[in-house]
Scaffold this active site. Structure first.
Site, PDB file in Angstrom:
ATOM      1  N   ARG A  86       0.800  -1.125   0.061  1.00  0.00           N
ATOM      2  CA  ARG A  86      -0.127   0.063   0.001  1.00  0.00           C
ATOM      3  C   ARG A  86       0.997   1.165  -0.199  1.00  0.00           C
ATOM      4  O   ARG A  86       2.032   1.284   0.790  1.00  0.00           O
ATOM      5  CB  ARG A  86      -0.790   0.024   1.243  1.00  0.00           C
ATOM      6  N   GLU A 115      -3.185   7.761  -5.846  1.00  0.00           N
ATOM      7  CA  GLU A 115      -3.062   6.951  -7.069  1.00  0.00           C
ATOM      8  C   GLU A 115      -4.296   7.611  -8.333  1.00  0.00           C
ATOM      9  O   GLU A 115      -5.549   7.532  -7.772  1.00  0.00           O
ATOM     10  CB  GLU A 115      -3.487   5.427  -7.006  1.00  0.00           C
ATOM     11  N   HIS A 134      -0.839   0.490 -10.461  1.00  0.00           N
ATOM     12  CA  HIS A 134      -1.179  -0.413  -9.605  1.00  0.00           C
ATOM     13  C   HIS A 134      -2.301  -1.085 -10.152  1.00  0.00           C
ATOM     14  O   HIS A 134      -3.512  -0.734  -9.770  1.00  0.00           O
ATOM     15  CB  HIS A 134      -1.772   0.589  -8.304  1.00  0.00           C
TER      16      HIS A 134
END
Length: 375
Positions: A86, A115, A134
């Site tokens: 994370r 993000e 991601h």
């Protein structure tokens, strides 16, 4: 860092490359680590020893920015960091400083605090950083596989089986539940008759609150009891019948947790358990007891808890330090055993004090311990 399902798989592959693997995970069973040929070590030893640090931990209050200026300073010069966990577990500004200083030789990241990261991010643009999106399980095949696993896990759970693949966490045997918590006692004080007080929702909320901060398991109010049994937690409930109006469902709720350490030692009562007690006042939850100390703390914002020698001027001394650092105090509450003995002071603050401010408070000679809690 983190020896759950993903971390242990990474360890197996690293062993296959001839690497000596150590792991830090305060909740991982030692026998499972030994089975893979991995040595479990403390946090400080892990960051000081490792040449490669791969992160596999959930983002919780305990792991937020766990890699920061202070921890980077303890690492080997030339260490390499891999973060596929994370984004929030690394202080990204501190990582840039560590890269510029050469403490961190390279970093590989596919998770970020924000993000997608900003296009002008110094971290993303750094010449020693490799970044990937991601994506997680964002392929068609992975989505289908996850859907099947979830369906099978739900069917198993409804049959009373342990849903081993329902979450991204290792199955923890009952005798080693990971958190160190084995028994929890919940006491409800009420004027209502026992058969007129449904405590299932409160029990589920307490279970969720205890398990979720120290685990990468998502706990909701439906699966709370199941998750507790899976982790070997024994929760007992007791009712204290009070005189009064049955229209008010509860006077207070007390939670006692046995056989576990506390970040604030004063929370441990004379009987040896962590003891906290609370009630709702005018629709707002209040903490009313910590260990053996009576307090009155609104559970909002951030709190500094101090145990101190009960003497004149303590409120003013701490308040002056916070005022000098432009930290606004929302409330102060002091609970004590007896005059001039020991006391616990709870200070509500609107902003998180910097480390230097907290250190100044901790350096006051009369203060024996303190902890900062961001709620």
């Amino acid at each position: 860092m983190g020896f759950g399902k993903v971390g242990s798989e990474v360890a197996r592959r690293a062993k296959g490359l001839g690497m000596h693997v150590i792991a830090h995970d305060p909740y991982a069973p030692a026998d499972r680590a030994r089975a893979v040929g991995v040595e479990l070590v403390g946090f400080d030893e892990a960051i000081a020893t490792a040449d490669f640090i791969s992160l596999h931990m959930p983002l919780t209050p305990a792991t937020s920015k766990v890699l920061n200026d202070e921890t980077f300073a303890k690492m080997k010069k030339g260490v390499r960091i891999v973060n596929v966990a994370r984004g929030g577990v690394i202080d990204e500004e501190a990582l840039v400083r560590a890269l510029d200083a050469g403490t961190v030789a390279q970093a590989a990241l596919d998770v970020f605090t924000e993000e997608p990261p900003a296009k002008d991010s110094k971290l993303v643009q750094h010449e020693r950083v490799t970044v990937t999106p991601h994506l997680g399980a964002s392929t068609t095949e992975a989505q289908e596989g996850v859907a099947i696993e979830i369906a099978e896990a739900i069917i198993g759970a409804l049959k009373g089986e342990l849903a081993a693949t329902a979450v991204n966490a290792p199955m923890v045997p009952a005798e080693t539940n990971g958190s160190g918590v084995k028994t929890i006692k919940v006491t409800y004080a009420s004027a209502r008759a026992p058969d007129d007080l449904d405590t299932r929702l409160l029990r589920a909320m307490i279970t969720k609150g205890i398990i979720e901060p120290i685990s990468d398991v998502f706990v909701n109010l439906v699966n709370a009891d199941f998750t507790a049994k899976q982790r070997g937690l024994r929760i007992t409930e007791e009712r204290v019948i009070l005189d009064g109006s049955p229209e008010s469902p509860l006077e207070y709720v007390q939670v006692q947790i046995a056989n576990v350490e506390s970040r604030f030692a004063s929370a441990i009562s004379d009987s040896g358990e962590i003891t906290i007690e609370g009630r709702v006042k005018d629709g707002i939850p209040h903490l009313t007891k910590v260990g053996s100390f009576e307090v009155d703390v609104t559970l909002e914002g951030s709190i500094i808890l101090c145990r101190q020698v009960d003497q004149p001027g303590m409120i003013g001394t701490v308040g002056s330090i916070l005022g000098e650092e432009n930290v606004n105090v929302s409330f102060m509450s002091v609970g004590r055993i007896a005059p001039r003995k020991q006391a616990v002071m709870a200070i509500g603050v609107d902003d998180q004090p910097i480390k230097e401010t907290l250190k100044r408070i901790g350096d006051i000679s009369a203060i024996e311990e303190f902890v900062f809690l961001k709620l």
